[in-house]
Structures are given as C-alpha cells and as structure tokens.
Design a protein around this motif. Sequence first.
Motif, PDB file in Angstrom:
ATOM      1  N   THR A 206       0.853  -1.189   0.000  1.00 13.29           N
ATOM      2  CA  THR A 206       0.000   0.000   0.000  1.00 13.29           C
ATOM      3  C   THR A 206       0.885   1.234   0.000  1.00 13.29           C
ATOM      4  O   THR A 206       1.846   1.313   0.776  1.00 13.29           O
ATOM      5  N   ILE A 207       0.578   2.181  -0.886  1.00 16.00           N
ATOM      6  CA  ILE A 207       1.340   3.424  -0.959  1.00 16.00           C
ATOM      7  C   ILE A 207       0.427   4.577  -0.542  1.00 16.00           C
ATOM      8  O   ILE A 207      -0.623   4.807  -1.143  1.00 16.00           O
ATOM      9  N   GLY A 208       0.833   5.261   0.506  1.00 17.61           N
ATOM     10  CA  GLY A 208       0.084   6.410   0.988  1.00 17.61           C
ATOM     11  C   GLY A 208       0.861   7.693   0.769  1.00 17.61           C
ATOM     12  O   GLY A 208       2.086   7.674   0.632  1.00 17.61           O
ATOM     13  N   CYS A 209       0.151   8.806   0.726  1.00 19.27           N
ATOM     14  CA  CYS A 209       0.784  10.107   0.494  1.00 19.27           C
ATOM     15  C   CYS A 209       0.180  11.121   1.441  1.00 19.27           C
ATOM     16  O   CYS A 209      -1.036  11.146   1.660  1.00 19.27           O
ATOM     17  N   GLU A 210       1.034  11.948   2.032  1.00 26.21           N
ATOM     18  CA  GLU A 210       0.568  13.020   2.905  1.00 26.21           C
ATOM     19  C   GLU A 210       1.409  14.266   2.674  1.00 26.21           C
ATOM     20  O   GLU A 210       2.522  14.188   2.154  1.00 26.21           O
ATOM     21  N   MET A 211       0.866  15.401   3.084  1.00 26.50           N
ATOM     22  CA  MET A 211       1.576  16.660   2.928  1.00 26.50           C
ATOM     23  C   MET A 211       2.507  16.847   4.121  1.00 26.50           C
ATOM     24  O   MET A 211       2.063  16.987   5.257  1.00 26.50           O
ATOM     25  N   ALA A 212       3.807  16.824   3.859  1.00 31.54           N
ATOM     26  CA  ALA A 212       4.787  17.015   4.930  1.00 31.54           C
ATOM     27  C   ALA A 212       5.028  18.493   5.192  1.00 31.54           C
ATOM     28  O   ALA A 212       5.381  18.883   6.310  1.00 31.54           O
ATOM     29  N   HIS A 213       4.868  19.329   4.171  1.00 26.87           N
ATOM     30  CA  HIS A 213       4.992  20.780   4.327  1.00 26.87           C
ATOM     31  C   HIS A 213       3.999  21.452   3.410  1.00 26.87           C
ATOM     32  O   HIS A 213       3.982  21.212   2.196  1.00 26.87           O
ATOM     33  N   TYR A 214       3.132  22.300   3.988  1.00 27.75           N
ATOM     34  CA  TYR A 214       2.139  23.022   3.208  1.00 27.75           C
ATOM     35  C   TYR A 214       2.759  24.314   2.675  1.00 27.75           C
ATOM     36  O   TYR A 214       3.268  25.117   3.449  1.00 27.75           O
ATOM     37  N   PRO A 215       2.695  24.540   1.359  1.00 29.30           N
ATOM     38  CA  PRO A 215       3.266  25.780   0.803  1.00 29.30           C
ATOM     39  C   PRO A 215       2.394  26.978   1.137  1.00 29.30           C
ATOM     40  O   PRO A 215       1.198  26.838   1.407  1.00 29.30           O
ATOM     41  N   ASP A 216       2.988  28.164   1.099  1.00 31.04           N
ATOM     42  CA  ASP A 216       2.202  29.389   1.276  1.00 31.04           C
ATOM     43  C   ASP A 216       1.190  29.549   0.148  1.00 31.04           C
ATOM     44  O   ASP A 216       0.062  29.986   0.368  1.00 31.04           O
ATOM     45  N   VAL A 217       1.600  29.183  -1.067  1.00 34.63           N
ATOM     46  CA  VAL A 217       0.708  29.203  -2.220  1.00 34.63           C
ATOM     47  C   VAL A 217       0.630  27.795  -2.793  1.00 34.63           C
ATOM     48  O   VAL A 217       1.658  27.211  -3.152  1.00 34.63           O
ATOM     49  N   LEU A 218      -0.573  27.261  -2.838  1.00 33.12           N
ATOM     50  CA  LEU A 218      -0.801  25.913  -3.367  1.00 33.12           C
ATOM     51  C   LEU A 218      -1.281  26.028  -4.810  1.00 33.12           C
ATOM     52  O   LEU A 218      -2.334  26.613  -5.080  1.00 33.12           O
ATOM     53  N   THR A 219      -0.508  25.476  -5.741  1.00 36.17           N
ATOM     54  CA  THR A 219      -0.837  25.531  -7.168  1.00 36.17           C
ATOM     55  C   THR A 219      -1.284  24.154  -7.626  1.00 36.17           C
ATOM     56  O   THR A 219      -0.534  23.185  -7.520  1.00 36.17           O
ATOM     57  N   LEU A 220      -2.502  24.068  -8.127  1.00 32.45           N
ATOM     58  CA  LEU A 220      -3.048  22.798  -8.596  1.00 32.45           C
ATOM     59  C   LEU A 220      -2.974  22.736 -10.120  1.00 32.45           C
ATOM     60  O   LEU A 220      -3.339  23.694 -10.805  1.00 32.45           O
TER      61      LEU A 220
END
Length: 324
Positions: A206-220
């Motif tokens: 199983t491969i999981g993903c999480e945000m380790a550092h949230y950027p000031d600006v999130l670009t999708l």
Amino acid sequence: MSDYFTGGRTRAARVAHADNARTAMFMKLLDRFPSSDYHGLKNQGATCYLNSVLQVLFMTENFREAVKGCQGQDFSTIDPQLERLFAELQRGTADPRPVTEKLGITNGDLYEQRDASEYFEKILSLTGHEASKIFKGKLRHTTTCSMCQKHTTLEEQFLTLPLSMGNSSHQTYSVENGFEAFFTPIKIVENNRIYCHQCDAKTDATIGCEMAHYPDVLTLLLKRFDYDEWSYVKLNHCVSVPERLQTESCTYELYAFVNHCGSLHGGHYTAEIKSYDTGKWYLFDDTNVKMVNLSHTRSGDTAISEDIGNRKWNRPGNPLYKNR
C-alpha cells in the motif's frame, strides 16, 4: 481516406477552425468587462502562456516583495529580470523580453505556444530561495509491505500538485474530490508488486501520500489532456473549483486561475487574479487588463453551487490558493 476527410476538410483543419472560432468568441467577451488600474504585458508573438504566469507572480504580493528584496542578487538567477519587469508593470504596460531571453526563448521560439505550467516551474527553478519557497511544498510517500508491514518513506518537494481528471469527460469534475483522491492510499497487487528487502520477495503493498509541508501558495495542475483512440485530446468539461480548500492543517483561499481556451493544437492563455490591494478580480489578457465580476453569469464563469458560503466556480484553468 474517408475516415479522415469530411467535405474536403481534414480533421486537423476542422480542429484549427473550431479553435479559432472559440478564441474569437472568447475575445469578444473581453470587451464587456470594465477596465482596471493594473497594466498588461506585450505579447512577443505567441507568448500569452508566459504573460499569464508572469502576471500571477506579479500579483502574488509576498513573491513580488521577495524578488524586490533581493538586493545584490545572484545574477545567475532570474530575480533581477523579474524585479525590473515588476517595477515597469507598476508604471504601465511592460515588455517581458529580458525575461524571455533569460529563459532561453529565442526569436524563433516566440511564435510557438508552450505550456504555461512548464514555464511556471521553470521560472521558479531560476528564482532565489526566498522567492521560490513561497510555492514549494513537500510530499511524504509511505510504502507498506502487506506481508511484513515494513514502512519505507520517501519525501519530495513540489511546485505544482497534479490532479488527474480521469474519465470525467461527461460530468463535472470536482477539485475538492480530486484533491482528496490524490492523498487516498493505493494498493499495489499482482503484476505491479514491489520488491520487499525484508521479505526478499515481490509482495503486495500500500502506498500512501501526505503533505509534509504546506506551501504558502498551493498551485493545482489539472491534467486536462487524455489519450483517445487516435491521439491526445483536451478535456473541456465543467470543473467545480471551490473558493476555499480545507486541508488537515490549514485553509487555502482561491486567488488566481491560469486559463487556456483552445485545444492541444493551439489556443490562448489568460489569467484571472484577485488583487490583494482591492479585493477585486481582474482579467489579464496580454496588454488588455480589465476588472471582472465573478458573480456575473457568463459562459464558463458561473458559480455552479454554493455550500455554506463556499462558492464553487466552473473555470477552464488551473487554480492557485493562498494559505489563509
């Protein structure tokens, strides 16, 4: 031959004709918008993709200040060119030619339309640390063996977060659902099994993903291009973009779109950006800059729903969010 020709017009010609018609209709809509006090950028040929990105960076106040504050800059970076361009934009219409030269875009390339997201990342890779870190986030990928439960962790930085639009061609794609799906664990089984050193065998995982550092600006980055039976095509269906994006650790507020009107073969880029000075939204279309009212009901500009004050817009571009 009959599969490729209809009424003497090739498939490529029909696509080009449709692109030109959509672009002409889009340009007519621009004349309906009120003007603004912001200034535009000269198009050097087909450089609308670059102009849209530069306007987003200019209107991101902490990025602009970071570039401006780089006194005695390292001239191997693009900061000096951006600082001069931003100063010129505050006075009037600006010429981005020094930036294009720094990016290695030569005269022969000026009439070739390129991908805005590619040059967004290229510019940020050439800026100094203080400026680029505003857009940098960090992801943590964890792989867990299904047999021994051993965890393997890998971290990577990102400037844009790519969201797959899958097979949503005939329905409205939700940015919120796509963002949630990006962090949903996936199972690796059968022919895709991963080698586990502790088990000394290929195993399910199983491969999981999480945000380790949230950027000031999130670009999708919405992955709008898919492969059909013949070639890559652009997915032009509705996209539900929320005004606010809630994560585990913070709330992001929508402040910009980089829009593309057209197909894989051509089109036109613009940017819609919320001013931190006035709180108003503005449309940036090369030298033409006008204030827009997103509450107006227009094609491609409609609030398609409202959930406890969190409006969701149907937009044709990639959204950017600021950490509140």
